[in-house]
Design a protein around this motif. Sequence first.
Motif, PDB file in Angstrom:
ATOM      1  N   TRP A 144      20.159  35.259  96.386  1.00 58.56           N
ATOM      2  CA  TRP A 144      21.438  34.628  97.308  1.00 58.56           C
ATOM      3  C   TRP A 144      21.497  34.032  98.818  1.00 58.56           C
ATOM      4  CZ3 TRP A 144      23.795  40.201  98.264  1.00 58.56           C
ATOM      5  CH2 TRP A 144      25.481  40.033  98.600  1.00 58.56           C
ATOM      6  N   GLY A 145      20.085  34.666  99.165  1.00 56.79           N
ATOM      7  CA  GLY A 145      19.550  33.797 100.521  1.00 56.79           C
ATOM      8  C   GLY A 145      19.952  32.168 100.685  1.00 56.79           C
ATOM      9  N   THR A 146      19.368  31.520  99.441  1.00 53.75           N
ATOM     10  CA  THR A 146      19.331  30.126  99.432  1.00 53.75           C
ATOM     11  C   THR A 146      20.742  29.929  99.504  1.00 53.75           C
ATOM     12  OG1 THR A 146      16.935  30.497  98.298  1.00 53.75           O
ATOM     13  CG2 THR A 146      18.235  28.585  98.579  1.00 53.75           C
ATOM     14  N   TYR A 147      21.353  30.312  98.158  1.00 55.07           N
ATOM     15  CA  TYR A 147      22.493  29.982  98.490  1.00 55.07           C
ATOM     16  C   TYR A 147      24.096  29.938  99.257  1.00 55.07           C
ATOM     17  CZ  TYR A 147      27.778  31.360  96.935  1.00 55.07           C
ATOM     18  OH  TYR A 147      29.390  31.105  96.873  1.00 55.07           O
ATOM     19  N   ILE A 148      23.890  31.478 100.794  1.00 57.82           N
ATOM     20  CA  ILE A 148      24.388  30.740 101.522  1.00 57.82           C
ATOM     21  C   ILE A 148      24.296  30.147 102.351  1.00 57.82           C
ATOM     22  CG2 ILE A 148      24.609  31.916 103.428  1.00 57.82           C
ATOM     23  CD1 ILE A 148      23.921  35.053 102.314  1.00 57.82           C
ATOM     24  N   VAL A 149      22.905  28.927 102.585  1.00 56.48           N
ATOM     25  CA  VAL A 149      22.529  28.440 103.194  1.00 56.48           C
ATOM     26  C   VAL A 149      23.255  27.507 102.469  1.00 56.48           C
ATOM     27  CG1 VAL A 149      20.216  26.725 104.312  1.00 56.48           C
ATOM     28  CG2 VAL A 149      20.409  29.532 104.381  1.00 56.48           C
ATOM     29  N   LEU A 150      22.755  26.564 101.005  1.00 54.94           N
ATOM     30  CA  LEU A 150      23.487  25.574 100.626  1.00 54.94           C
ATOM     31  C   LEU A 150      24.985  25.744 100.515  1.00 54.94           C
ATOM     32  CD1 LEU A 150      20.552  25.602  97.336  1.00 54.94           C
ATOM     33  CD2 LEU A 150      21.231  23.312 100.041  1.00 54.94           C
ATOM     34  N   ASN A 151      25.488  26.775 100.611  1.00 58.19           N
ATOM     35  CA  ASN A 151      27.133  27.246  99.934  1.00 58.19           C
ATOM     36  C   ASN A 151      27.343  26.574 101.910  1.00 58.19           C
ATOM     37  OD1 ASN A 151      29.374  27.714  99.206  1.00 58.19           O
ATOM     38  ND2 ASN A 151      29.523  29.672  98.920  1.00 58.19           N
ATOM     39  N   LYS A 152      27.312  27.059 102.498  1.00 63.26           N
ATOM     40  CA  LYS A 152      27.667  26.442 104.120  1.00 63.26           C
ATOM     41  C   LYS A 152      27.390  24.875 104.258  1.00 63.26           C
ATOM     42  CE  LYS A 152      28.632  27.511 107.931  1.00 63.26           C
ATOM     43  NZ  LYS A 152      29.682  28.679 108.796  1.00 63.26           N
ATOM     44  N   LYS A 153      26.646  23.801 104.083  1.00 62.04           N
ATOM     45  CA  LYS A 153      26.745  22.949 104.093  1.00 62.04           C
ATOM     46  C   LYS A 153      27.710  22.310 103.152  1.00 62.04           C
ATOM     47  CE  LYS A 153      21.678  22.819 104.918  1.00 62.04           C
ATOM     48  NZ  LYS A 153      20.282  22.168 105.185  1.00 62.04           N
ATOM     49  N   VAL A 154      27.393  22.452 101.746  1.00 63.70           N
ATOM     50  CA  VAL A 154      28.115  22.006 100.292  1.00 63.70           C
ATOM     51  C   VAL A 154      29.535  22.315 101.283  1.00 63.70           C
ATOM     52  CG1 VAL A 154      29.687  21.862  98.419  1.00 63.70           C
ATOM     53  CG2 VAL A 154      27.538  22.094  99.275  1.00 63.70           C
ATOM     54  N   GLY A 155      30.230  23.627 101.924  1.00 64.34           N
ATOM     55  CA  GLY A 155      31.444  23.619 102.071  1.00 64.34           C
ATOM     56  C   GLY A 155      32.302  22.209 103.543  1.00 64.34           C
ATOM     57  N   ARG A 156      31.311  22.024 104.118  1.00 65.39           N
ATOM     58  CA  ARG A 156      31.076  22.542 105.188  1.00 65.39           C
ATOM     59  C   ARG A 156      31.103  20.410 104.671  1.00 65.39           C
ATOM     60  NH1 ARG A 156      27.672  22.605 107.762  1.00 65.39           N
ATOM     61  NH2 ARG A 156      25.615  21.187 107.650  1.00 65.39           N
ATOM     62  N   ILE A 157      30.639  19.658 104.061  1.00 64.41           N
ATOM     63  CA  ILE A 157      30.733  18.247 103.813  1.00 64.41           C
ATOM     64  C   ILE A 157      31.924  17.576 102.977  1.00 64.41           C
ATOM     65  CG2 ILE A 157      30.314  16.274 102.284  1.00 64.41           C
ATOM     66  CD1 ILE A 157      26.498  17.591 103.123  1.00 64.41           C
ATOM     67  N   PHE A 158      31.808  18.872 101.614  1.00 66.14           N
ATOM     68  CA  PHE A 158      33.165  18.053 100.402  1.00 66.14           C
ATOM     69  C   PHE A 158      33.961  18.644 100.298  1.00 66.14           C
ATOM     70  CE2 PHE A 158      29.191  17.932  98.980  1.00 66.14           C
ATOM     71  CZ  PHE A 158      29.518  16.582  97.550  1.00 66.14           C
ATOM     72  N   ARG A 159      35.077  17.959 100.545  1.00 67.03           N
ATOM     73  CA  ARG A 159      36.854  17.896 100.660  1.00 67.03           C
ATOM     74  C   ARG A 159      37.132  19.224  99.843  1.00 67.03           C
ATOM     75  NH1 ARG A 159      41.037  13.782  98.731  1.00 67.03           N
ATOM     76  NH2 ARG A 159      39.973  14.210  97.341  1.00 67.03           N
TER      77      ARG A 159
END
Length: 270
Positions: A144-159
């Motif tokens: 869950w902690g890792t998911y938050i970090v990666l989800n934030k990055k993916v949400g910022r990069i992808f449309r």
Amino acid sequence: MALTAMIVVQAGAAFAQPTMAAYGPFATTWGRLAWAAIMLFIIVRPDIRRYRPRELLLTLALGATMAAMTLTFFVAIMRVPLGLVVAIELLGPLTVAAFGFARSWRILWLVLAFAGVLLLALNLEGWTIDVLGFGFALLAGVGWGTYIVLNKKVGRIFRGLDGLAISFVAAAVIATPFGLYETGFTLPSGLVFETMGLAILTPLLPYALEMMSLRRLSQASFGILMSIEPAVAALAGYIILSEALSLQQLAGIALVVCAGAGAVASSREH
């Protein structure tokens, strides 16, 4: 959006218990991820060609994290009451938040959460919950902690939801061997139809809401906003699954919730 995701995911976890009892947690998780991947990919139709290989690798990492987090979480709730699993799992987001409080007195909120988890799992006579289930809940917390970090990055990069759609495909592929092994390499019709509906509750709707909310919230704020999720999970477990908790376990959940709420308040001051 984050609060709605929280309610939906805990209700979905509770409603999934009969399906998991019939087909197993790995098979149920695989079915949900597969349906979520199919639905979201058809709706979003991401153009993979517009993204660089490095960006696509990030979605694969998110997909692997989603698969691991979901598989370990559903194994855990087969052994430990839902509210307790979520309280233990919350250590992941609180640890993410703690990195934002580095070298600050606010790290004490994480210590308080750890104390709450000890109340959930131990008493003077020893373990009060299944030890293997406790271990899977901790692994889900790491996810869950890792998911938050990666989800934030993916949400910022992808449309839009492009990144999430690709990540769901990766998660479903990774979960496939676990699901097929548990079903004996068959595909029961009951599993297909039951997981279709469950996929909307968890993970499709909440993950989409979380990705959109993470575009508006800081990583630390999102992690600590989840502070009330153990209470939501305990309520869902009690109402839907009739999972009663001891006074000590309720006190442990209260400490974890207070730790998250305290972290929210102190982060606003910060």
